[in-house]
Design an enzyme around this catalytic site. Structure first.
Site, mmCIF file in Angstrom:
data_model
loop_
_atom_site.group_PDB
_atom_site.id
_atom_site.type_symbol
_atom_site.label_atom_id
_atom_site.label_comp_id
_atom_site.label_asym_id
_atom_site.label_seq_id
_atom_site.Cartn_x
_atom_site.Cartn_y
_atom_site.Cartn_z
ATOM 1 N N GLU A 154 1.718 9.415 7.449
ATOM 2 C CA GLU A 154 1.610 8.403 8.502
ATOM 3 C C GLU A 154 2.799 7.449 8.439
ATOM 4 O O GLU A 154 3.442 7.158 9.455
ATOM 5 C CB GLU A 154 0.304 7.590 8.341
ATOM 6 N N GLU A 183 -12.521 3.802 -2.688
ATOM 7 C CA GLU A 183 -11.518 4.729 -3.216
ATOM 8 C C GLU A 183 -11.513 4.672 -4.748
ATOM 9 O O GLU A 183 -11.179 5.640 -5.414
ATOM 10 C CB GLU A 183 -10.122 4.403 -2.659
ATOM 11 N N HIS A 189 -25.355 -10.958 15.632
ATOM 12 C CA HIS A 189 -25.667 -10.586 17.013
ATOM 13 C C HIS A 189 -25.389 -9.109 17.256
ATOM 14 O O HIS A 189 -25.274 -8.681 18.409
ATOM 15 C CB HIS A 189 -24.863 -11.461 17.973
ATOM 16 N N LYS A 228 -5.327 15.886 3.365
ATOM 17 C CA LYS A 228 -3.885 15.793 3.630
ATOM 18 C C LYS A 228 -3.270 17.195 3.619
ATOM 19 O O LYS A 228 -2.461 17.531 4.478
ATOM 20 C CB LYS A 228 -3.199 14.959 2.540
ATOM 21 N N LYS A 269 4.118 3.466 -1.663
ATOM 22 C CA LYS A 269 4.345 3.684 -3.091
ATOM 23 C C LYS A 269 5.069 5.023 -3.306
ATOM 24 O O LYS A 269 6.036 5.106 -4.033
ATOM 25 C CB LYS A 269 2.994 3.666 -3.804
ATOM 26 N N GLY A 307 -2.117 1.838 -5.458
ATOM 27 C CA GLY A 307 -1.881 1.368 -4.092
ATOM 28 C C GLY A 307 -2.862 0.287 -3.681
ATOM 29 O O GLY A 307 -2.485 -0.740 -3.121
#
Ligand code: F6P
Length: 566
Positions: free
Chosen positions: A252, A393, A424, A533, A246, A307
């Protein structure tokens, strides 16, 4: 007790734009909050205060709400505490919350609390395009992305709808061209968070509808292993890279995109370098930045789509390539059907309303700090990961939209794995652990595969786990005893198709809206993620310089050790 008046609440929503624009503030100010706190004394509550709170005595425990007793006393419990969403002549989703710690009085109070917090007015504000994400001054209009016709939106929003529709048509046309292009065998989506989780989850969920001639890869982590692994398996001339971001600034994504572009340019002695523009496509609010990087094609998105709510936009391009434009539109239509249900159904019949209120009750009053998601559908493997962003978020907040600190717990930790695998692994804790931890089962009635036996075993296990949690098992040995009275919700889908998946996702989106609105917080910003960040961008250059000045001792030591061993 039943003094909740839906008509009054709806009338208030219709008449008062003041309610709409003013964030509601802390819910604990409402008189219903105190009444709900009193009501919670009748239920088993997780005691999590520091220093510990004495557990209730066995006599106190015996007086508390027990699912087994509730069912034995009340033959109509399941009918009253279940809701089915019917669309046209078919049902699309069924929610049974009768196996959860709630009764009619609590439900009534929760509806009154929702009314007092102006949830319906806020919902109307969202659908009217008001800037309910007031900290960022933004509208919240992911629902517009699935609106099929211009006339479906209020007149002031029609220009936005037309713009959106043109982009929608363009990216779906593009997806069809990619589908038809046999030279493209691999699609690599580079994106993270909302620019990854939605399409990744949905492509897996809709695998039986997927294009058989193409492979889909997702690179989100900045860990070079993620990209390295994918690049080792694809060929530049046969690969389309979708760079979805966006903001087009996310560390990243931009790092992965730059490395993938460098790889593309260098591959086969630069033979394809001049074709880079056709093999990289951007999805962003900053199309000019995508073009500046050499991408010929870029599809816009808008600041009015968060986002984590963006799978319906061009961020879903990889999904559109996988399932095709027609089915992508069915996916949108399924979500749109849920939008209409959320807008039109009376509060008591509304699935998002019931589930959102249940979330408030469990987190803020019963001390259920976590919710285990147990999709008994392998195809929904990535659904818990998707929900983690959507829910945590959005509603993992400790202050109200007015800025005051909240004195109650909000969003639970959401986690899980598909059943039966989870059984399990961690179900021991769900049955035996000291904390009560609600489980949400999702099951699909009609499978895509041909093996009835598998499906019967799968569904039997889902039902059995919900039963076992509720019924428990007596045993004089506490290590063998399962206490039972453990709550769960059960969501049933008729089948997993693009349409029903759209409905399911939108159900969760609106559920998050409801709980966030009741809690009085802004579900649409995410300032908490910014700090890490910022710190990372300050730390990154220290790896080459080795400068640890000004850092705390632990960080300095770890960084130094890392550098020495790199
Ligand atoms: O850091 C969190 C976040 O902003 C999410 O909200 C978002 O989905 C993700 O990062 C990716 O952002 P973008 O699409 O701008 O790259």
């Amino acid at each position: 007790m039943n003094v909740f008046s839906p008509e009054r609440c709806e009338a208030q929503a219709a008449s008062s734009s003041a309610v709409v624009c003013t964030p509601p503030g802390a819910a604990s100010r409402q008189p219903e909050w105190r009444l709900l706190k009193e009501a919670a004394a009748r239920f088993p509550v997780n005691r999590v205060q520091p220093g510990g709170v004495p557990l209730p005595s066995s006599a106190e425990r015996a007086a508390l709400f027990d699912l087994r007793t509730a069912f034995a006393r009340d033959a109509g419990r399941t009918a009253r505490l279940s809701r089915t969403f019917v669309h046209g002549d078919r049902w699309l989703a069924h929610v049974d919350f009768s196996k959860t710690h709630i009764d009619d009085d609590v439900l009534t109070l929760l509806h009154r609390l929702a009314c007092a917090q102006g949830v319906e007015a806020r919902r109307q504000a969202m659908f009217a395009g008001e800037r309910i994400n007031h900290t960022e001054g933004r509208r919240v209009m992911h629902w517009l992305l699935r609106e099929p016709v211009e006339a479906g939106v209020a007149e002031p929003l029609q220009p936005l709808w037309r713009e959106m529709d043109a982009v929608r048509t363009a990216f779906l046309d593009y997806a069809e061209r990619v589908r038809d292009d046999a030279s493209i065998t691999d699609i690599v989506n580079i994106g993270i968070g909302g620019s990854d989780l939605g399409p990744r989850m949905a492509i897996e969920a809709l695998a039986p509808y997927g294009h058989t001639g193409k492979r889909f890869h997702f690179v989100s982590n900045v860990d070079g292993d993620a990209l390295h692994d994918v690049l080792a398996r694809v060929e530049p001339a046969h690969t389309l890279f979708i760079v979805a971001s966006k903001t087009f600034t996310t560390l990243e994504t931009m790092t992965n995109a730059a490395t993938a572009m460098a790889w593309f340019r260098a591959a086969e002695d630069g033979r394809h370098a001049d074709r880079l523009g056709e093999h990289f496509v951007g999805i962003t609010t900053r199309v000019e930045s995508a073009h500046a990087l050499g991408m010929r094609q870029a599809f816009p998105m808008w600041d009015w789509v968060g986002g984590r709510y963006s799978v319906w936009s061009a961020v879903g391009l990889s999904l559109a390539v996988a399932i095709g434009a027609t089915r992508f539109r069915e996916f949108l239509a399924g979500a749109h059907a849920m939008d209409r249900h959320f807008v039109e159904a009376p509060a008591q019949d509304s699935l998002p309303m019931q589930l959102g209120l249940l979330d408030v009750w469990r987190s803020s009053f019963l001390g259920h700090a976590s919710r285990c998601m147990a999709p008994y559908a392998q195809m929904l493997q990535r659904f818990p990961a998707y929900l983690q962003q959507l829910e945590m978020e959005s509603n993992g907040k400790r202050s109200s939209a007015c800025g005051e600190l909240l004195d109650y717990a909000t969003c639970p930790t959401v986690w899980g794995e598909p059943g039966t695998n989870g059984q399990h692994a961690f179900f021991e804790m769900l049955h035996q652990g000291p904390q009560v931890l609600p489980v949400e089962f999702i099951a699909v009635c009609r499978p895509q595969h041909p093996w009835a036996l598998h499906h019967e075993l799968l569904l039997a296990n889902a039902l059995a786990q919900a039963q076992a949690l509720m019924l428990g098992r007596d045993d004089p040995d506490p290590q063998r005893c399962c206490p039972g009275n453990r709550p769960s919700t059960f969501i049933l889908l008729p089948e997993l198709t693009p349409f029903t998946l759209g409905t399911l996702i939108a159900l969760y989106e609106h559920r998050v809206f409801v709980s966030g609105a009741v809690w009085g917080l802004n579900s649409f910003d995410q300032f908490g993620v910014e700090l890490g960040k910022q710190l990372a961008s300050g730390l990154a250059p220290r790896f080459s310089s080795g400068d640890v000045q000004g850092l705390d001792a632990s960080t300095a030591d770890l960084l130094t050790r890392m550098r020495a061993a790199m």
